[in-house]
Scaffold this motif. Structure first.
Motif, PDB file in Angstrom:
ATOM      1  N   ALA A  23       4.796  -1.023   2.697  1.00  0.00           N
ATOM      2  CA  ALA A  23       5.264  -1.755   3.880  1.00  0.00           C
ATOM      3  C   ALA A  23       5.489  -3.217   3.513  1.00  0.00           C
ATOM      4  O   ALA A  23       4.670  -3.834   2.846  1.00  0.00           O
ATOM      5  CB  ALA A  23       4.241  -1.654   5.000  1.00  0.00           C
TER       6      ALA A  23
ATOM      7  N   LEU B 225       8.214   9.195   9.809  1.00  0.00           N
ATOM      8  CA  LEU B 225       8.407   8.590   8.485  1.00  0.00           C
ATOM      9  C   LEU B 225       8.600   9.682   7.433  1.00  0.00           C
ATOM     10  O   LEU B 225       9.515   9.600   6.600  1.00  0.00           O
ATOM     11  CB  LEU B 225       7.209   7.718   8.114  1.00  0.00           C
TER      12      LEU B 225
ATOM     13  N   ILE C 107      11.742  -0.813  10.660  1.00  0.00           N
ATOM     14  CA  ILE C 107      11.097  -0.683  11.973  1.00  0.00           C
ATOM     15  C   ILE C 107      11.141  -2.055  12.621  1.00  0.00           C
ATOM     16  O   ILE C 107      10.741  -3.048  12.013  1.00  0.00           O
ATOM     17  CB  ILE C 107       9.631  -0.222  11.833  1.00  0.00           C
TER      18      ILE C 107
ATOM     19  N   VAL D 162       9.463   0.166   3.376  1.00  0.00           N
ATOM     20  CA  VAL D 162       9.739   0.114   4.804  1.00  0.00           C
ATOM     21  C   VAL D 162       9.569  -1.333   5.263  1.00  0.00           C
ATOM     22  O   VAL D 162       8.527  -1.940   5.025  1.00  0.00           O
ATOM     23  CB  VAL D 162       8.794   1.046   5.595  1.00  0.00           C
TER      24      VAL D 162
ATOM     25  N   GLU E 111       3.854   8.699  11.709  1.00  0.00           N
ATOM     26  CA  GLU E 111       3.719   9.274  10.364  1.00  0.00           C
ATOM     27  C   GLU E 111       4.667  10.467  10.193  1.00  0.00           C
ATOM     28  O   GLU E 111       5.327  10.592   9.158  1.00  0.00           O
ATOM     29  CB  GLU E 111       2.278   9.700  10.100  1.00  0.00           C
TER      30      GLU E 111
ATOM     31  N   ILE F 261       9.024  -3.899   8.228  1.00  0.00           N
ATOM     32  CA  ILE F 261       8.482  -3.937   9.591  1.00  0.00           C
ATOM     33  C   ILE F 261       8.738  -5.334  10.149  1.00  0.00           C
ATOM     34  O   ILE F 261       8.299  -6.331   9.567  1.00  0.00           O
ATOM     35  CB  ILE F 261       6.973  -3.630   9.591  1.00  0.00           C
TER      36      ILE F 261
ATOM     37  N   THR G  81      -0.425   2.062   9.665  1.00  0.00           N
ATOM     38  CA  THR G  81       0.049   3.430   9.917  1.00  0.00           C
ATOM     39  C   THR G  81       1.073   3.839   8.861  1.00  0.00           C
ATOM     40  O   THR G  81       1.004   4.938   8.314  1.00  0.00           O
ATOM     41  CB  THR G  81       0.668   3.535  11.331  1.00  0.00           C
ATOM     42  N   VAL G  82       2.000   2.933   8.560  1.00  0.00           N
ATOM     43  CA  VAL G  82       3.041   3.206   7.563  1.00  0.00           C
ATOM     44  C   VAL G  82       2.418   3.425   6.188  1.00  0.00           C
ATOM     45  O   VAL G  82       2.749   4.376   5.481  1.00  0.00           O
ATOM     46  CB  VAL G  82       4.074   2.052   7.539  1.00  0.00           C
ATOM     47  N   GLU G  83       1.502   2.546   5.809  1.00  0.00           N
ATOM     48  CA  GLU G  83       0.925   2.630   4.469  1.00  0.00           C
ATOM     49  C   GLU G  83      -0.088   3.777   4.329  1.00  0.00           C
ATOM     50  O   GLU G  83      -0.480   4.103   3.216  1.00  0.00           O
ATOM     51  CB  GLU G  83       0.335   1.295   4.049  1.00  0.00           C
TER      52      GLU G  83
ATOM     53  N   ILE H 264       4.528   5.107   0.424  1.00  0.00           N
ATOM     54  CA  ILE H 264       5.274   4.091   1.184  1.00  0.00           C
ATOM     55  C   ILE H 264       4.637   2.726   1.008  1.00  0.00           C
ATOM     56  O   ILE H 264       3.429   2.563   1.122  1.00  0.00           O
ATOM     57  CB  ILE H 264       5.327   4.418   2.689  1.00  0.00           C
TER      58      ILE H 264
END
Length: 124
Positions: A30, A117, A52, A5, A114, A7, A21-23, A28
């Motif tokens: 980032a 995603l 994002i 992802v 989350e 960012i 938050t993504v990781e 995932i």
């Protein structure tokens, strides 16, 4: 297989918050950058599964970045989320019209990001 992802966020605090938050979602990875210009340099060198971006950034803003990404055949079908302080309907409508899949207004709840995603990346 890990999904990547990208960012794109100029605020260090927001960038770190979004990345953590993504990781927090297993599987995932980032990749963070602080400007639209840097993002444009990364896109040809990596394969991102989701992008994002913020709207308000120096050099290339988020809307310009979305416009570029959606015209690129390699990224045309990649889901793109906007996370921004711009909460007006016209901002949301413009971002969605350019091809954003989701539009979140800061501050956002980590659980909502989350969930999005997991849904878009088809993760458990």
């Amino acid at each position: 297989m890990r999904v990547k992802v990208l960012i794109v966020e100029d605020s260090k605090a927001s960038r770190e918050y979004i990345a953590s938050t993504v990781e927090a979602v297993e599987g995932i990875e980032a990749v963070v950058t602080s400007s639209g210009f840097e993002a444009l340099k990364l896109l040809p060198r990596h394969r991102f599964d989701l992008i994002i971006t913020d709207i308000n950034m120096p050099d290339i803003n988020g809307l310009e970045l979305i416009n570029f990404v959606k015209k690129n055949p390699n990224y045309r079908d990649v889901p793109l989320f906007i996370i921004t302080t711009e909460g007006r309907d016209q901002d949301r409508d413009r971002g969605m019209a350019l091809g954003a899949a989701e539009y979140l207004v800061k501050p956002f709840q980590p659980g909502s990001l989350e969930g999005l995603l997991r849904r878009y990346l088809k993760l458990p």
